[in-house]
Design an enzyme around this catalytic site. Structure first.
Site, PDB file in Angstrom:
ATOM      1  N   GLU A 192       0.824  -1.225   0.000  1.00 16.83           N
ATOM      2  CA  GLU A 192       0.000   0.000   0.000  1.00 16.83           C
ATOM      3  C   GLU A 192       0.851   1.266   0.000  1.00 16.83           C
ATOM      4  O   GLU A 192       0.524   2.259   0.657  1.00 16.83           O
ATOM      5  CB  GLU A 192      -0.947  -0.004   1.210  1.00 16.83           C
ATOM      6  CG  GLU A 192      -1.923  -1.159   1.202  1.00 16.83           C
ATOM      7  CD  GLU A 192      -2.855  -1.154   2.409  1.00 16.83           C
ATOM      8  OE1 GLU A 192      -2.684  -0.287   3.274  1.00 16.83           O
ATOM      9  OE2 GLU A 192      -3.736  -2.021   2.483  1.00 16.83           O
ATOM     10  N   GLU A 194      -6.176  -7.546  -0.033  1.00 13.34           N
ATOM     11  CA  GLU A 194      -6.862  -7.245   1.222  1.00 13.34           C
ATOM     12  C   GLU A 194      -8.236  -6.706   0.853  1.00 13.34           C
ATOM     13  O   GLU A 194      -8.408  -6.092  -0.192  1.00 13.34           O
ATOM     14  CB  GLU A 194      -6.131  -6.179   2.052  1.00 13.34           C
ATOM     15  CG  GLU A 194      -4.931  -6.636   2.813  1.00 13.34           C
ATOM     16  CD  GLU A 194      -4.363  -5.519   3.671  1.00 13.34           C
ATOM     17  OE1 GLU A 194      -5.149  -4.653   4.143  1.00 13.34           O
ATOM     18  OE2 GLU A 194      -3.138  -5.491   3.875  1.00 13.34           O
TER      19      GLU A 194
END
Length: 945
Positions: free
Chosen positions: A340, A454
């Site tokens: 991320e 995710e």
């Protein structure tokens, strides 16, 4: 990732649908499904149809003109499509006002599909709004001005020309292990036709240590287990690193349960890196992965010689150690490091959520390349499938490390609460986000698989199949992200898990590569150390395509050419090596490059006749008047005496002993120098077993111990004994009557003049005496009788407790405590002390405590570690809880709760099962007398150990 990383502003996150990653697809048909001139669409009154702007013509438009959208207004039109699915929506436009782009909003059937930035262009150009889901029949498409100021000539809707989703199975690591390549082959084989189920496990001992909570919840709901399990290597780090069993759970999941493993790496840095010393232990509270909480200079992390670079190397080493264990166990891992990174967007780290993105895209890619090189080349790890986390901002391609160091592209979907585009609220967002999926496919021109690494809500089966969203797998975060119905509808989840489209654990094939092992003949042999019988041992190898790397005896490698030789498939173990081995079994492991290593078990014997001595025991009195040499007779049996040893110390021939033929004399001068007790003298012969002469050394010159007097008091389940010193005594023992006038020792070798019998039972009469002794004899004290009785005291408070961590061996002691005022007046908490008793197990370890929660405020709770003056059964230490003035008072009949954690600063384990105050059962408060409570120093509750 926890949800607070997902709560970015709606403006930044809606920019996730920008043009940067989209190329206009080539439609299969020459004529598009639908085209409309902008001036023929439905326009609001604040829009104009124009052919020129401020008097300047804009030639090249089609139809009768174009629509000039300024700071407001909407363009709407309807299109009819034959089936529900994905369609391409494009416009022909010009935007010559801002080089930074102009923002517009797209809505389909009343549902916002996000914002789009129209790039600067002074000529008529095409802009693609990506693949959007349209339903069979009539659909209304609307474009609304955001920052506006653009010209629209026409709009086109066509069938989506979707990528075939057929990437190669080639891994970036050409030396990938067979197991890793087999996993990659399987994943590419199911990609686009199925989605693999996954679930992230909790980390750091959460769920009270129950790592199976989410997995059992899924199984209880759907009857299935996910095929992929998400792990995190965050706790293996140079700061507060501790073994939380993650690596062993990965091995168990893959090798024993047949699943697939993926892992992230929330690697932390010290908050105050400037004052940090490399290698220094740092409490987890002083570490972070947030860029706003540390002065760690990320740009330096890729510069050799800097402290940041050295720290990152230490972190990589910790990670490599765990990955090496996996590789040794033939376990492949889908690794998602530095995830991320781009955060809320931007090329220079302005949107970063993590320290590893703080310095921007250029440094990030250098750091990724460094990690890739270190793990694959420096540490020789080839069991990794590399996953890179991307987003779909216009700057996202700048963060991509490159096709040569990425195997899978991942996207983390969190849009159930924030930034949803399905027009709903208060329910899970089951959108398949296909537009984002295909933007990420286009990032690598379809060369890499794309996974939902995710997520909160798992898309519904209907949306996944209708939109042809070919996500490789999904992997919800732990806790409420999967178990709350606000994030995942149980009915939708059950339908998905039980469908043919989703692959679950029970549907995975065998992903283990069978490597043929080598074998040896024979696997057992014998060797006689007798010189006349010594012989080499010959072993024949069946290689099965492998090669011999070496031979080991335990962890010690034999020396090739000296200890053994190899000719073709024949190995010769040299007798010179075997003769040096001890009698018994010597296991020699043949280490091959692959497969199971066979073992040659050599039974080593020695048929050489042993020598003997007569006698094998004797006594010696250090009293000068009684001293005498000790004579020993040898039966040689063909051997020769090499020497005599006392432990590892050799006696001096001619001084400490003499030899005449087969007679040996141990000199009294040597024996007189030995301590009272037993001296073992080993006769070292040239062959055979060495016999031992045990000499009992006494000293009758010491006077008998003087008289002594015993006294004592009875307590709760104990008797405290005290006696006077006995002149000449070297030690004492405590004896307790066993009946019929006989006594048995309950403690021996004492040098102190006190002893507490903590094994006594309340209400039982015991008779005690003490014996003082030295080498010359002993003296017995008077006999006293004591009856222990309970000293439990209750008063104005009581303690209720249960243990928040009930495992026998744990790095954390976690009492959950409720303090109750049982009196009739308010209780001033500053006068109260509570004690939790336990065994510290390791006295040289520094301990710390945390008050996680308290009804009177965590900051008002104090704690002190106290080493007890004398250890008791189950306790040598107690943790004393106190209260500051800020805690105030506890009203009559009221209670307050306190949640404490105790741990060593190096996070090594305690053994809780032998702790006095520990409760191994129960998860709710019960009256607990094994904790004690005091008011103004007076015991008011509980039984002291």
């Amino acid at each position: 990732m926890k949800n607070w990383f997902k709560k970015a502003s709606s403006m930044l996150l809606t920019l996730s649908l920008l043009i940067g990653l989209i190329t206009v697809p080539a439609h299969a048909a020459t004529t598009p499904l639908f085209t409309i001139e902008a001036e023929n669409a439905t326009l609001t009154s604040d829009l104009q149809v124009a052919t020129s702007i401020y008097g300047t013509a804009k030639p090249g438009y089609t139809g009768t003109g174009f629509v000039w959208m300024q700071s407001s207004g909407t363009i709407s039109f309807t299109v009819t499509v034959p089936t529900t699915g994905l369609y391409s929506i494009t416009t022909r436009y010009m935007q010559e006002l801002s080089t930074d782009g102009r923002l517009q909003y797209l809505t389909i059937n009343g549902v916002s599909k996000g914002s789009f930035m129209l790039p600067y262009t002074t000529t008529w150009s095409n802009f693609d709004f990506g693949y959007q889901k349209l339903t069979a029949g009539t659909n209304t498409i609307q474009l609304q001005a955001g920052w506006g100021f653009a010209y629209f000539d026409s709009f086109t809707v066509d069938y989506a020309n979707l990528d075939p989703l057929n990437p190669p199975a080639t891994l970036t690591d050409s030396q990938a292990t067979p197991q890793t390549q087999l996993l990659m082959n399987y994943l590419t084989g199911v990609y686009g036709d199925h989605i693999v189920s996954g679930q992230q496990e909790i980390y750091g001992g959460g769920n009270n240590g129950n790592y199976e909570l989410e997995f059992d919840w899924i199984h209880n709901l759907t009857g299935k287990y996910p095929a992929i399990r998400g792990f995190d290597f965050m706790n293996y780090n140079p700061l507060y690193g501790w073994e939380d069993g993650t690596t062993n759970r990965v091995i168990d999941w893959v090798n024993n349960r047949g699943g697939i493993a993926t892992a992230s790496w929330h690697i932390n840095v010290p908050k105050n890196f400037t004052s940090y010393t490399l290698g220094q232990a740092v409490d987890w509270k002083d570490a972070t992965y947030k860029p706003t909480e540390t002065d760690f200079n990320t740009a330096n992390a890729v510069v050799p010689g800097t402290k940041e670079y050295q720290y990152l190397q230490l972190a990589i080493q910790d990670l490599a150690e765990q990955l090496q264990i996996l590789q040794n166990n033939d376990v492949p891992i889908m690794l998602r490091p530095f995830h991320e990174a781009e955060g809320n967007g931007g090329a220079n780290g302005e949107g970063a959520w993590f320290w590893w993105a703080k310095a921007g895209a250029v440094v990030y890619k250098q750091m990724w390349n460094m990690l890739y090189t270190e793990l694959t080349q420096t540490y020789g790890l080839h069991n990794i499938i590399w996953i890179y986390n991307s987003y779909t901002y216009s700057t996202s391609p700048q963060w991509y490390p490159g096709d040569d160091k990425v195997d899978i592209v991942g996207y983390d979907k969190y849009n159930t609460v924030y930034n949803r585009t399905d027009g709903l609220s208060g329910v899970p967002n089951e959108d398949a986000i296909s537009s984002i999926f295909y933007q990420l496919v286009n990032l690598t021109s379809g060369k890499k698989m794309v996974a939902m690494t995710e997520n909160d809500t798992i898309p519904s089966l209907q949306n996944l199949t209708e939109e042809k969203a070919g996500w490789l797998y999904f992997c919800p975060w732990y806790g409420e992200f999967i178990t709350s119905s606000a994030n995942n509808n149980p009915t939708t989840l059950t339908t998905l898990y039980q469908s043919d489209y989703v692959i679950t654990l029970d549907e995975l094939p065998n992903l283990k590569v069978s490597v043929p092992s080598s074998s040896i003949t024979p696997t057992s042999a014998s060797f006689d150390k007798k010189t006349a019988n010594q012989a080499d041992i010959t072993v024949t190898m069946t290689l099965n395509g492998n090669t011999l790397s070496g031979i080991k005896n335990g962890s010690t490698s034999l020396v090739s050419g000296t200890d053994y030789t190899v000719t073709g498939t024949t190995v010769t173990i040299k007798k010179s090596y075997l003769a040096a081995q001890a009698v018994g079994t010597t296991n020699l492991t043949f280490d091959f490059n692959a497969g199971t290593d066979p073992v040659l078990a050599v039974s080593v014997v020695d048929t050489t006749p042993s020598s003997t001595i007569t006698p094998t025991s004797a006594s010696f009195d250090k009293n000068t008047a009684n001293q005498a040499d000790i004579a020993v007779t040898l039966t040689l049996n063909g051997n020769t005496l090499s020497g005599i040893k006392n432990g590892s110390t050799s006696l001096v021939s001619g001084t400490d002993y003499t030899v005449s033929g087969t007679a040996v004399t141990i000199k009294k001068s040597y024996l007189a120098a030995q301590a009272v007790g037993t001296t073992n003298l080993t006769f070292d012969f040239s062959a055979g077993t060495d016999p031992v002469l045990a000499v009992s050394v006494v000293d009758t010159t010491v006077a008998l111990p003087g008289a002594l007097t015993l006294s004592g008091t009875a307590g709760n389940a104990q008797a405290a004994l005290t006696w006077t010193a006995s002149s000449g005594a070297t030690s004492y023992k405590v004896e307790r009557a066993t009946g019929s006038g006989t006594y048995a020792a309950i403690a021996s070798g004492l040098t102190a003049l006190t002893y507490t019998d903590s094994t006594a039972v309340n209400g039982t009469l015991y008779n005690y005496r003490v014996v003082a002794s030295n080498s010359g004899g002993s003296t017995t004290s008077n006999v006293i009788s004591l009856t222990p009785a309970s000293t439990t005291s209750t008063g104005s408070l009581k303690i209720q407790m249960y243990s928040g961590n009930t495992t026998d061996s744990s790095n954390t002691i976690a009492p959950r405590i409720k303090l109750v005022n049982t009196g009739t007046t308010a209780l001033d908490l500053t006068t109260v002390k509570l004690r939790y008793y336990y065994t510290v197990d390791a006295t040289n370890k520094t301990q710390a405590f945390w008050c996680d929660w308290a009804g009177i405020g965590s900051s008002n709770v104090t704690g002190t570690f106290v080493t007890m003056a004398s250890a008791k059964t189950g306790a040598d230490t107690y943790f004393e809880i106190g209260f500051t003035s800020g805690a105030g008072s506890l009203a009559a009949g009221a209670s307050t709760e306190i949640q404490i954690r105790i741990a060593r600063t190096d996070w090594t384990n305690y053994t809780q099962s032998n702790d006095y105050s520990f409760s191994s059962t129960g998860s709710s408060y019960v009256d607990w007398t094994k904790m004690t409570g005091y008011v103004n120093g007076s015991l008011q509750w509980g039984i002291e150990p």
